[in-house]
Design an enzyme around this catalytic site. Structure first.
Site, PDB file in Angstrom:
ATOM      1  N   GLU A   1       3.048  11.146  46.888  1.00  0.00           N
ATOM      2  CA  GLU A   1       3.247   9.701  46.742  1.00  0.00           C
ATOM      3  C   GLU A   1       2.012   8.925  47.184  1.00  0.00           C
ATOM      4  O   GLU A   1       1.597   7.972  46.538  1.00  0.00           O
ATOM      5  CB  GLU A   1       4.467   9.242  47.553  1.00  0.00           C
ATOM      6  CG  GLU A   1       5.784   9.568  46.904  1.00  0.00           C
ATOM      7  CD  GLU A   1       5.899   8.970  45.507  1.00  0.00           C
ATOM      8  OE1 GLU A   1       5.384   7.871  45.262  1.00  0.00           O
ATOM      9  OE2 GLU A   1       6.499   9.634  44.643  1.00  0.00           O
TER      10      GLU A   1
ATOM     11  N   GLN B   1      -2.959   4.187  43.569  1.00  0.00           N
ATOM     12  CA  GLN B   1      -4.356   3.811  43.294  1.00  0.00           C
ATOM     13  C   GLN B   1      -5.233   4.955  42.787  1.00  0.00           C
ATOM     14  O   GLN B   1      -6.443   4.843  42.784  1.00  0.00           O
ATOM     15  CB  GLN B   1      -5.014   3.194  44.541  1.00  0.00           C
ATOM     16  CG  GLN B   1      -4.393   1.876  44.904  1.00  0.00           C
ATOM     17  CD  GLN B   1      -4.206   1.724  46.393  1.00  0.00           C
ATOM     18  OE1 GLN B   1      -3.953   2.697  47.104  1.00  0.00           O
ATOM     19  NE2 GLN B   1      -4.306   0.518  46.878  1.00  0.00           N
TER      20      GLN B   1
ATOM     21  N   GLY C   1     -11.114   7.718  46.493  1.00  0.00           N
ATOM     22  CA  GLY C   1     -11.192   6.309  46.873  1.00  0.00           C
ATOM     23  C   GLY C   1     -10.093   5.884  47.842  1.00  0.00           C
ATOM     24  O   GLY C   1      -9.254   6.690  48.244  1.00  0.00           O
TER      25      GLY C   1
ATOM     26  N   TYR D   1       7.305   0.638  49.691  1.00  0.00           N
ATOM     27  CA  TYR D   1       7.381   1.503  48.508  1.00  0.00           C
ATOM     28  C   TYR D   1       7.405   2.984  48.896  1.00  0.00           C
ATOM     29  O   TYR D   1       8.279   3.744  48.464  1.00  0.00           O
ATOM     30  CB  TYR D   1       6.202   1.234  47.542  1.00  0.00           C
ATOM     31  CG  TYR D   1       6.075   2.377  46.565  1.00  0.00           C
ATOM     32  CD1 TYR D   1       6.976   2.492  45.514  1.00  0.00           C
ATOM     33  CD2 TYR D   1       5.128   3.388  46.755  1.00  0.00           C
ATOM     34  CE1 TYR D   1       6.939   3.578  44.658  1.00  0.00           C
ATOM     35  CE2 TYR D   1       5.083   4.476  45.908  1.00  0.00           C
ATOM     36  CZ  TYR D   1       5.988   4.561  44.854  1.00  0.00           C
ATOM     37  OH  TYR D   1       5.961   5.649  44.029  1.00  0.00           O
TER      38      TYR D   1
ATOM     39  N   ASP E   1       7.195   0.046  42.883  1.00  0.00           N
ATOM     40  CA  ASP E   1       5.743  -0.028  42.700  1.00  0.00           C
ATOM     41  C   ASP E   1       5.464  -0.956  41.510  1.00  0.00           C
ATOM     42  O   ASP E   1       6.381  -1.620  41.006  1.00  0.00           O
ATOM     43  CB  ASP E   1       5.150   1.387  42.506  1.00  0.00           C
ATOM     44  CG  ASP E   1       5.608   2.031  41.202  1.00  0.00           C
ATOM     45  OD1 ASP E   1       6.456   1.442  40.487  1.00  0.00           O
ATOM     46  OD2 ASP E   1       5.114   3.127  40.890  1.00  0.00           O
TER      47      ASP E   1
ATOM     48  N   CYS F   1       9.181  -1.208  22.535  1.00  0.00           N
ATOM     49  CA  CYS F   1      10.565  -1.696  22.468  1.00  0.00           C
ATOM     50  C   CYS F   1      11.331  -1.069  21.298  1.00  0.00           C
ATOM     51  O   CYS F   1      12.538  -0.843  21.403  1.00  0.00           O
ATOM     52  CB  CYS F   1      10.589  -3.217  22.342  1.00  0.00           C
ATOM     53  SG  CYS F   1       9.746  -4.027  23.718  1.00  0.00           S
TER      54      CYS F   1
ATOM     55  N   CYS G   1      18.227  -4.923  27.418  1.00  0.00           N
ATOM     56  CA  CYS G   1      17.031  -5.532  28.009  1.00  0.00           C
ATOM     57  C   CYS G   1      16.993  -7.031  27.688  1.00  0.00           C
ATOM     58  O   CYS G   1      16.892  -7.432  26.530  1.00  0.00           O
ATOM     59  CB  CYS G   1      15.779  -4.846  27.450  1.00  0.00           C
ATOM     60  SG  CYS G   1      14.272  -5.642  28.004  1.00  0.00           S
TER      61      CYS G   1
ATOM     62  N   SER H   1     -11.160  -3.433  46.070  1.00  0.00           N
ATOM     63  CA  SER H   1     -10.035  -4.284  45.674  1.00  0.00           C
ATOM     64  C   SER H   1     -10.356  -5.771  45.803  1.00  0.00           C
ATOM     65  O   SER H   1      -9.876  -6.579  45.024  1.00  0.00           O
ATOM     66  CB  SER H   1      -8.788  -3.935  46.488  1.00  0.00           C
ATOM     67  OG  SER H   1      -9.093  -4.002  47.864  1.00  0.00           O
TER      68      SER H   1
HETATM   69 FE1  SF4 Z   1      10.840  -3.265  25.679  1.00  0.00          FE
HETATM   70 FE2  SF4 Z   1      12.691  -3.951  27.454  1.00  0.00          FE
HETATM   71 FE3  SF4 Z   1      12.439  -1.425  26.736  1.00  0.00          FE
HETATM   72 FE4  SF4 Z   1      10.574  -2.584  28.252  1.00  0.00          FE
HETATM   73  S1  SF4 Z   1      12.691  -2.196  28.812  1.00  0.00           S
HETATM   74  S2  SF4 Z   1      10.220  -1.265  26.455  1.00  0.00           S
HETATM   75  S3  SF4 Z   1      10.583  -4.647  27.397  1.00  0.00           S
HETATM   76  S4  SF4 Z   1      13.054  -3.120  25.417  1.00  0.00           S
END
Ligand code: SF4
Length: 359
Positions: free
Chosen positions: A40, A45, A84, A123, A141, A199, A208, A302
């Site tokens: 982890e 980074q 790094g 995290y 994260d 998507c 979503c 950074s």
């Molecule tokens: Fe697209 Fe939503 Fe799927 Fe992300 S979670 S790839 S924004 S449909």
């Protein structure tokens, strides 16, 4: 508002998607909390391809928390070279010592106790607690933040809002918290990516909210980027009787405990070559003849950028002084590979040839 049952549906779909994948991610098949912790910390980074190369090597040198705690910091920094963000290596080393002294060499399963260790923030604590100990703890994260912001159409979500959504996903019966957290991380890194979320092929699209509202491109909203300050630096590969001068940086602070070539900031209106001579003389009590340029290396940290101008130099008189380093050493060029240097120095090391004292 998400529809009823949506968190459970999303959690199950994510885990099914994740389990159907066969990705070689360091730490993924581990059950040893120490190895999960190392994976982890490395993965933060550092590119996954680099982590793949270095994870096994690092564990070969420090196979358990006792080996890491007993090692000299120099050896840990050397094993970390090239990845790094050396504060991670220093913190691993410090935390290993705390674990041996106060926790019988075992990582605690409690997130608050994990967060009290050097270098472990919310995290990493959530990742270790969930992956190693099956605790239903969020591990948010950058990838997870993006996925949650889009799934729930949150423009600038607070840490508390993300944690709340994550906890609702983690409350799904029969779903292992570590698997779900890793699924979210992986999903953000491969499907719901920053610029081109896939998507059309996304198994979560039906639930979503950003997809529904067509806001994927602006979720999460960006904070204004600020130009990073830039510092030009001049350094010298100073030779004397076949040896090269290197200095060790103080343990605390930027690049702490690493070795470097003598030099410093170039002042306004000053030529890099002049700056190298001035720094050696004024800051390190050394007169030298500055020779050819070895490398000009841009490097970004950074919060600022540097350009490193490196020159060959021949010692004339004086012994190294100054408080900017904790130790000076004259070493043979062939011995330099035994010392841990910051990443920006690699091109300088590659440009150092032989043991000539002539610039
Ligand atoms: Fe697209 Fe939503 Fe799927 Fe992300 S979670 S790839 S924004 S449909």
């Amino acid at each position: 508002m998400p529809s009823p049952g949506v968190h459970e549906r999303l959690a199950r779909t994510l885990v099914t998607w994740f389990e159907s994948r066969d990705r070689d991610v360091p730490g993924r098949s581990e059950s040893d909390p120490y190895r999960i912790w190392i994976a982890e910390v490395m993965a933060q980074q550092t590119r996954i391809a680099t982590v793949r190369e270095r994870y096994t090597e690092f564990l070969g040198r420090f196979p358990d928390v006792h080996a890491l705690a007993e090692a000299e910091l120099d050896a840990v920094l050397k094993a970390w070279e090239g990845m790094g963000y050396y504060a991670r290596a220093r913190n691993l080393h410090r935390a290993a010592r705390v674990l041996v002294e106060e926790h019988e060499g075992l990582l605690p399963d409690d997130p608050a106790a994990l967060r009290s260790l050097p270098g472990i923030g919310p995290y990493t604590a959530g990742a270790i607690a969930s992956i190693a100990f099956d605790r239903a703890e969020p591990a948010v994260d950058g990838n997870v933040r993006r996925v949650l912001s889009r799934l729930f159409d949150l423009e600038r979500p607070s840490a508390a809002a993300l944690e709340s959504e994550s906890r609702r996903l983690l409350a799904t019966d029969g779903v292992r918290p570590g698997t779900l957290n890793q699924a979210l991380m992986d999903f953000g890194g491969s499907v719901c990516t920053p610029r081109r979320p896939d998507c059309d092929a996304c198994p979560l699209a039906a639930d979503c909210l950003a997809f529904k509202h067509d806001t994927q491109a602006s979720r999460p909203g960006r904070s204004k980027s600020v130009a990073l300050p830039h510092h030009p630096i001049a350094v010298a590969v100073l030779r004397k009787e076949g040896r090269v001068l290197i200095g060790k940086r103080p343990e605390h602070g930027l690049l702490g405990g690493l070795w470097e070539f003598p030099g410093g900031k170039i002042e306004a209106g000053e030529a890099p070559r002049q700056a190298a001579a001035r720094e050696l003389q004024e800051e390190m009590c050394i007169e030298a003849t500055i020779g050819r340029s070895i490398a000009v290396i841009p490097h970004a940290f950074s919060h600022f950028r540097i350009t490193l101008h490196a020159f060959e130099a021949a010692w004339v008189s004086g012994e190294p002084c100054g408080r900017a380093v904790t130790e000076w050493r004259w070493v043979r060029p062939e011995e330099l590979s035994a010392y841990a240097f910051p990443a920006a120095n690699r091109d300088i090391l590659a440009g150092i040839s032989g043991a000539s004292d002539r610039p």
